[in-house]
Design a protein around this motif. Structure first.
Motif, PDB file in Angstrom:
ATOM      1  N   ASN A  99       1.150  -1.250  -0.022  1.00 23.86           N
ATOM      2  CA  ASN A  99       0.099   0.008  -0.137  1.00 23.86           C
ATOM      3  C   ASN A  99       0.713   1.447   0.325  1.00 23.86           C
ATOM      4  O   ASN A  99       0.373   2.884  -0.255  1.00 23.86           O
ATOM      5  N   VAL A 100       1.971   1.418   0.725  1.00 33.08           N
ATOM      6  CA  VAL A 100       3.116   2.353   0.944  1.00 33.08           C
ATOM      7  C   VAL A 100       3.890   2.818  -0.259  1.00 33.08           C
ATOM      8  O   VAL A 100       3.777   3.258  -0.825  1.00 33.08           O
ATOM      9  N   LEU A 101       4.001   1.260  -1.156  1.00 38.43           N
ATOM     10  CA  LEU A 101       4.922   1.191  -2.250  1.00 38.43           C
ATOM     11  C   LEU A 101       4.294   2.105  -3.532  1.00 38.43           C
ATOM     12  O   LEU A 101       4.766   2.420  -4.129  1.00 38.43           O
ATOM     13  N   VAL A 102       2.879   1.954  -3.220  1.00 41.11           N
ATOM     14  CA  VAL A 102       1.341   2.538  -4.619  1.00 41.11           C
ATOM     15  C   VAL A 102       1.957   3.581  -4.519  1.00 41.11           C
ATOM     16  O   VAL A 102       1.854   4.586  -4.928  1.00 41.11           O
ATOM     17  N   ALA A 103       1.678   4.487  -2.842  1.00 38.83           N
ATOM     18  CA  ALA A 103       1.495   5.822  -2.309  1.00 38.83           C
ATOM     19  C   ALA A 103       3.216   6.582  -3.516  1.00 38.83           C
ATOM     20  O   ALA A 103       2.777   7.082  -3.241  1.00 38.83           O
ATOM     21  N   LEU A 104       4.140   5.882  -2.918  1.00 37.62           N
ATOM     22  CA  LEU A 104       5.542   5.992  -2.951  1.00 37.62           C
ATOM     23  C   LEU A 104       5.179   6.028  -4.440  1.00 37.62           C
ATOM     24  O   LEU A 104       6.079   7.132  -5.255  1.00 37.62           O
ATOM     25  N   GLN A 140      -3.645   4.242  10.704  1.00 35.74           N
ATOM     26  CA  GLN A 140      -2.469   5.047  10.174  1.00 35.74           C
ATOM     27  C   GLN A 140      -1.850   4.299   9.053  1.00 35.74           C
ATOM     28  O   GLN A 140      -0.822   5.147   8.810  1.00 35.74           O
ATOM     29  N   LEU A 141      -2.013   3.686   8.950  1.00 32.53           N
ATOM     30  CA  LEU A 141      -1.721   3.221   7.411  1.00 32.53           C
ATOM     31  C   LEU A 141      -2.369   4.125   6.396  1.00 32.53           C
ATOM     32  O   LEU A 141      -1.346   4.633   5.392  1.00 32.53           O
ATOM     33  N   GLU A 142      -3.439   4.367   6.119  1.00 30.39           N
ATOM     34  CA  GLU A 142      -3.829   6.151   5.603  1.00 30.39           C
ATOM     35  C   GLU A 142      -3.044   7.342   5.988  1.00 30.39           C
ATOM     36  O   GLU A 142      -2.939   8.268   4.714  1.00 30.39           O
ATOM     37  N   ILE A 143      -2.785   7.253   6.992  1.00 33.81           N
ATOM     38  CA  ILE A 143      -2.104   8.646   6.893  1.00 33.81           C
ATOM     39  C   ILE A 143       0.047   7.989   6.302  1.00 33.81           C
ATOM     40  O   ILE A 143       0.884   9.747   6.057  1.00 33.81           O
ATOM     41  N   ALA A 144      -0.198   7.100   6.685  1.00 27.36           N
ATOM     42  CA  ALA A 144       1.810   6.487   5.950  1.00 27.36           C
ATOM     43  C   ALA A 144       1.345   6.552   4.353  1.00 27.36           C
ATOM     44  O   ALA A 144       2.151   6.920   3.977  1.00 27.36           O
ATOM     45  N   ARG A 145       0.750   6.545   3.967  1.00 26.73           N
ATOM     46  CA  ARG A 145       0.033   6.550   2.616  1.00 26.73           C
ATOM     47  C   ARG A 145       0.517   7.990   2.328  1.00 26.73           C
ATOM     48  O   ARG A 145       0.729   8.504   1.088  1.00 26.73           O
ATOM     49  N   ALA A 146      -0.621   9.338   2.779  1.00 26.34           N
ATOM     50  CA  ALA A 146      -0.155  10.005   2.932  1.00 26.34           C
ATOM     51  C   ALA A 146       1.143  10.916   3.128  1.00 26.34           C
ATOM     52  O   ALA A 146       1.521  12.058   2.563  1.00 26.34           O
ATOM     53  N   LEU A 147       1.437  10.148   3.753  1.00 22.77           N
ATOM     54  CA  LEU A 147       3.736  10.869   4.334  1.00 22.77           C
ATOM     55  C   LEU A 147       4.199   9.915   2.938  1.00 22.77           C
ATOM     56  O   LEU A 147       5.360  10.354   2.525  1.00 22.77           O
ATOM     57  N   ALA A 148       4.210   8.861   1.682  1.00 23.64           N
ATOM     58  CA  ALA A 148       4.944   8.762   0.871  1.00 23.64           C
ATOM     59  C   ALA A 148       5.038   9.868   0.395  1.00 23.64           C
ATOM     60  O   ALA A 148       5.451  10.433  -0.555  1.00 23.64           O
ATOM     61  N   LEU A 149       4.033  10.807   0.162  1.00 24.28           N
ATOM     62  CA  LEU A 149       4.315  11.918  -0.998  1.00 24.28           C
ATOM     63  C   LEU A 149       5.208  13.201  -0.377  1.00 24.28           C
ATOM     64  O   LEU A 149       4.800  14.020  -0.933  1.00 24.28           O
ATOM     65  N   ASP A 150       5.832  12.880   0.420  1.00 22.70           N
ATOM     66  CA  ASP A 150       6.792  13.298   1.500  1.00 22.70           C
ATOM     67  C   ASP A 150       5.863  14.703   1.403  1.00 22.70           C
ATOM     68  O   ASP A 150       6.396  16.366   0.903  1.00 22.70           O
ATOM     69  N   PRO A 151       4.862  15.569   2.054  1.00 26.19           N
ATOM     70  CA  PRO A 151       4.524  16.124   2.033  1.00 26.19           C
ATOM     71  C   PRO A 151       4.669  17.313   3.238  1.00 26.19           C
ATOM     72  O   PRO A 151       5.210  16.899   4.322  1.00 26.19           O
ATOM     73  N   THR A 152       4.399  18.611   2.601  1.00 27.38           N
ATOM     74  CA  THR A 152       5.095  19.927   4.289  1.00 27.38           C
ATOM     75  C   THR A 152       3.567  20.193   5.117  1.00 27.38           C
ATOM     76  O   THR A 152       3.599  20.515   5.880  1.00 27.38           O
ATOM     77  N   LEU A 153       2.832  19.615   4.018  1.00 27.12           N
ATOM     78  CA  LEU A 153       1.187  20.084   4.695  1.00 27.12           C
ATOM     79  C   LEU A 153      -0.023  18.950   4.619  1.00 27.12           C
ATOM     80  O   LEU A 153       0.019  18.608   3.623  1.00 27.12           O
ATOM     81  N   LEU A 154      -0.185  18.443   5.728  1.00 29.04           N
ATOM     82  CA  LEU A 154      -1.143  17.223   6.292  1.00 29.04           C
ATOM     83  C   LEU A 154      -2.547  17.473   6.422  1.00 29.04           C
ATOM     84  O   LEU A 154      -2.625  18.047   7.275  1.00 29.04           O
ATOM     85  N   LEU A 155      -3.254  17.613   5.431  1.00 28.86           N
ATOM     86  CA  LEU A 155      -5.392  17.793   6.222  1.00 28.86           C
ATOM     87  C   LEU A 155      -5.098  16.458   6.641  1.00 28.86           C
ATOM     88  O   LEU A 155      -5.466  15.243   6.155  1.00 28.86           O
TER      89      LEU A 155
END
Length: 251
Positions: free
Chosen positions: A98-103, A154-169
């Motif tokens: 799941n995280v690899l897909v986001a990456l 937590q996985l949902e947040i991990a997938r968002a972090l894969a986009l390397d955000p500076t702002l997280l909604l």
């Protein structure tokens, strides 16, 4: 200059205003809470910031640049990522995949194609690092659909972090969680802020909002009716009437 500035944001659906000239700003590395009754316009606001909807009027500036005209993938590339209230992982994939897909979304136009083409050593290492950040490295080979709701969040947040955000909604991350799960997720949100990520949080749980947020913006029927420190919002008569007074069971 504000990290994110929302100016006179308006959104109409068939003549009805879901947002009516909403204004607020967010400073870098701040946690800003957004609260309000059901139908207040909170998710519409997130949908506009993340590019899923275009505003009828108004502007959004992120690090000084207007973004209200950008598409969702362009906004993600600018450094804004989001989660959704209803989590939708790839149920039959492992947590790691799941995280690899986001990456892979950074490099491949199709999400499903990236899942099989992106398993290089460096990418696996990055995905493992992200899972460690959210406390899920031990679950990397677990199938997503088998996870408890807290770990799915937590996985949902991990997938968002894969986009390397500076702002997280974060759209109602605590919804449906037991006390221990909510505590764990709250601690994760605090750590992410300490790591330098700015966070905007929509949440119905008033205690969570009060504990996590530096400032709070209150919406009601698409209008901003209050903004201030948690202790100011807690005792604001307009907020009590519009939000707390209408929703039974809100602590």
């Amino acid at each position: 200059m504000a990290f994110l500035a929302v100016s006179s944001l308006t959104k109409e659906f068939f003549g009805l205003k879901a947002l009516d000239e909403v204004q607020f700003s967010v400073e870098q590395q701040e946690i800003l809470g957004i609260i309000g009754p059901n139908g207040a316009g909170k998710t519409t606001l997130f949908n506009i910031i993340s590019g899923l909807l275009r505003p009828t009027a108004g502007e959004i500036h992120f690090q000084g640049n207007p973004i209200q005209h950008l598409k969702p993938h362009q906004i993600a590339m600018e450094g804004i990522a989001r989660t959704f209230q209803i989590v939708r992982p790839f149920n039959d994939f492992t947590v790691l995949k799941n995280v690899l897909v986001a990456l892979g979304h950074r490099f491949y136009p199709g999400l499903l194609s990236s899942a099989t083409r992106f398993e290089k050593a460096s990418h696996l290492e990055e995905a493992s690092t992200i899972l460690a950040r959210v406390g899920m490295d031990a679950y990397r080979e677990s199938i997503a659909k088998n996870l408890p709701l807290g770990f799915k969040k937590q996985l949902e947040i991990a997938r968002a972090l894969a986009l390397d955000p500076t702002l997280l909604l974060l759209d109602e991350p605590m919804a449906g969680l037991q006390y221990e799960e909510a505590e764990r997720l709250g601690n994760l949100i605090r750590r992410l802020r300490e790591e330098g990520i700015t966070i905007i949080l929509i949440e119905h749980n008033m205690q969570v909002v009060m504990d996590l947020s530096k400032r709070i913006v209150v919406l009601d029927h698409g209008v901003k009716i209050a903004e201030g420190l948690p202790e100011e919002i807690r005792t604001n008569p307009t907020v009590i009437e519009a939000y707390i007074g209408r929703e039974e069971g809100v602590a």
